[in-house]
Design a protein around this motif. Sequence first.
Motif, PDB file in Angstrom:
ATOM      1  N   GLN A 147       3.459 -34.807 -84.152  1.00  0.00           N
ATOM      2  CA  GLN A 147       3.836 -34.038 -82.958  1.00  0.00           C
ATOM      3  C   GLN A 147       2.984 -32.787 -82.778  1.00  0.00           C
ATOM      4  O   GLN A 147       2.967 -32.204 -81.700  1.00  0.00           O
ATOM      5  CB  GLN A 147       5.313 -33.622 -83.058  1.00  0.00           C
ATOM      6  CG  GLN A 147       6.281 -34.786 -83.140  1.00  0.00           C
ATOM      7  CD  GLN A 147       7.713 -34.321 -83.302  1.00  0.00           C
ATOM      8  OE1 GLN A 147       8.253 -33.605 -82.455  1.00  0.00           O
ATOM      9  NE2 GLN A 147       8.345 -34.711 -84.398  1.00  0.00           N
ATOM     10  N   LEU A 148       2.268 -32.387 -83.845  1.00  0.00           N
ATOM     11  CA  LEU A 148       1.491 -31.148 -83.797  1.00  0.00           C
ATOM     12  C   LEU A 148      -0.006 -31.400 -83.756  1.00  0.00           C
ATOM     13  O   LEU A 148      -0.803 -30.466 -83.864  1.00  0.00           O
ATOM     14  CB  LEU A 148       1.831 -30.288 -85.024  1.00  0.00           C
ATOM     15  CG  LEU A 148       3.300 -29.876 -85.160  1.00  0.00           C
ATOM     16  CD1 LEU A 148       3.543 -29.211 -86.494  1.00  0.00           C
ATOM     17  CD2 LEU A 148       3.724 -28.960 -84.006  1.00  0.00           C
TER      18      LEU A 148
ATOM     19  N   LEU B  84      -3.100 -28.989 -82.412  1.00  0.00           N
ATOM     20  CA  LEU B  84      -2.575 -27.652 -82.184  1.00  0.00           C
ATOM     21  C   LEU B  84      -3.105 -26.676 -83.234  1.00  0.00           C
ATOM     22  O   LEU B  84      -3.260 -27.019 -84.406  1.00  0.00           O
ATOM     23  CB  LEU B  84      -1.043 -27.698 -82.264  1.00  0.00           C
ATOM     24  CG  LEU B  84      -0.263 -26.459 -81.839  1.00  0.00           C
ATOM     25  CD1 LEU B  84      -0.538 -26.106 -80.384  1.00  0.00           C
ATOM     26  CD2 LEU B  84       1.237 -26.687 -82.045  1.00  0.00           C
TER      27      LEU B  84
ATOM     28  N   TYR C 262       3.794 -29.276 -75.943  1.00  0.00           N
ATOM     29  CA  TYR C 262       4.348 -29.489 -77.282  1.00  0.00           C
ATOM     30  C   TYR C 262       5.841 -29.189 -77.268  1.00  0.00           C
ATOM     31  O   TYR C 262       6.306 -28.280 -76.568  1.00  0.00           O
ATOM     32  CB  TYR C 262       3.641 -28.602 -78.309  1.00  0.00           C
ATOM     33  CG  TYR C 262       2.207 -29.000 -78.555  1.00  0.00           C
ATOM     34  CD1 TYR C 262       1.900 -29.985 -79.488  1.00  0.00           C
ATOM     35  CD2 TYR C 262       1.171 -28.404 -77.841  1.00  0.00           C
ATOM     36  CE1 TYR C 262       0.574 -30.354 -79.713  1.00  0.00           C
ATOM     37  CE2 TYR C 262      -0.154 -28.770 -78.048  1.00  0.00           C
ATOM     38  CZ  TYR C 262      -0.453 -29.743 -78.999  1.00  0.00           C
ATOM     39  OH  TYR C 262      -1.753 -30.121 -79.205  1.00  0.00           O
TER      40      TYR C 262
END
Length: 363
Positions: free
Chosen positions: A111-112, A115, A149
């Motif tokens: 999910q990151l 980033l 995000y």
Amino acid sequence: MAPVLSRQTLNRALLSRQLLLSRARIPVHDAVAHLFGLQAQAPNPPYVALWNRLEDFAPGELSRLITDRRAVRIALMRSTIHLVTADDCLALRPVLAPALERGLAAAYGKQLTGLDLDAVAAHGRELVEAQPRTFAELGELLAQRFPGYDGGALAPVVRIRVPLVQVPPRGLWGSSGQAAHTSAESWLSAGLAVPSADDMVLRYLAAYGPASVRDVQAWAGVTRLKEVVERLRPRLLALRDEHGVELFDLPDAPRPEADVPAPVRLLGEFDSVLLSHADRTRIISDEHRKRIFTVNGIIRATVLIDGSVAGMWRMERERGRAVLAVEPFTEFTAADRDAVAEEGARLLAFAAADAAAHEVRIA
């Protein structure tokens, strides 16, 4: 040949270190420091833990430590909320940081992707130091800065990369409140200590030993501690358990005889004594462990008889009456039933002082 310690001897050593053979007369701050981490997923377990261990424990004393910023609630061992002294917060967090970082990657890595986690942590620090934030608030604010995000994945980045403490009224006896967080450095007006895994292992042994390398790693949620223990070996006593597993201990730490009497104790939920070894049979059988450790992560409140888990308990309210319901795992003797009833009455007087009546029920 290293001396061999029976399971019963290990039990008595653990109870002695954990102040469960007899209640201690020491300041609350000293007890929290000695115990080196009280499980605190919920607000009240640290208070019940100290009631079991200290003579004439007054919950207001622990609440004052929290409001005076001499004790804090923070994610430490196994990424779980613990209550520790301010000094131990600053000392332990850097040692555990790499393991916490690995847990973040395992849980939220996908999910990151793409980033800048340093930027997330830096902005998160600004937000929580401006004012304490709940994780929901923090995630919402971070999502505004990092569109695309999920805030539910962004907040854990700050939790792991910034040492976040829960601020009062969370964790105070008789109070309630959402878990709001700020940085440990801001709250304690101090910086983190230089990491020292050596000190962590020695403090663990003082509170939970004798123990194997696997035991220390299970407690801390950290791997590769064998090299630390080997470095400390000249300062440690080498022992073995009944199965030949090598154990380590502080030479001058108490190791009572196996036949030393162990009083009945009513441990609260999440008590650290049940969670601090890879091999927990020194205090709970594998069969009973399945009944205590639930699938949703709750560790039930337990009854210790002769130093080992022999049942569980829960507190209920019935029309102003506080009831301590005890479920034995095996048949209690008449003497054990009397001792459990007596200890239960004391626990109700402590934890349900506002109830109109108290009752202990043993199934």
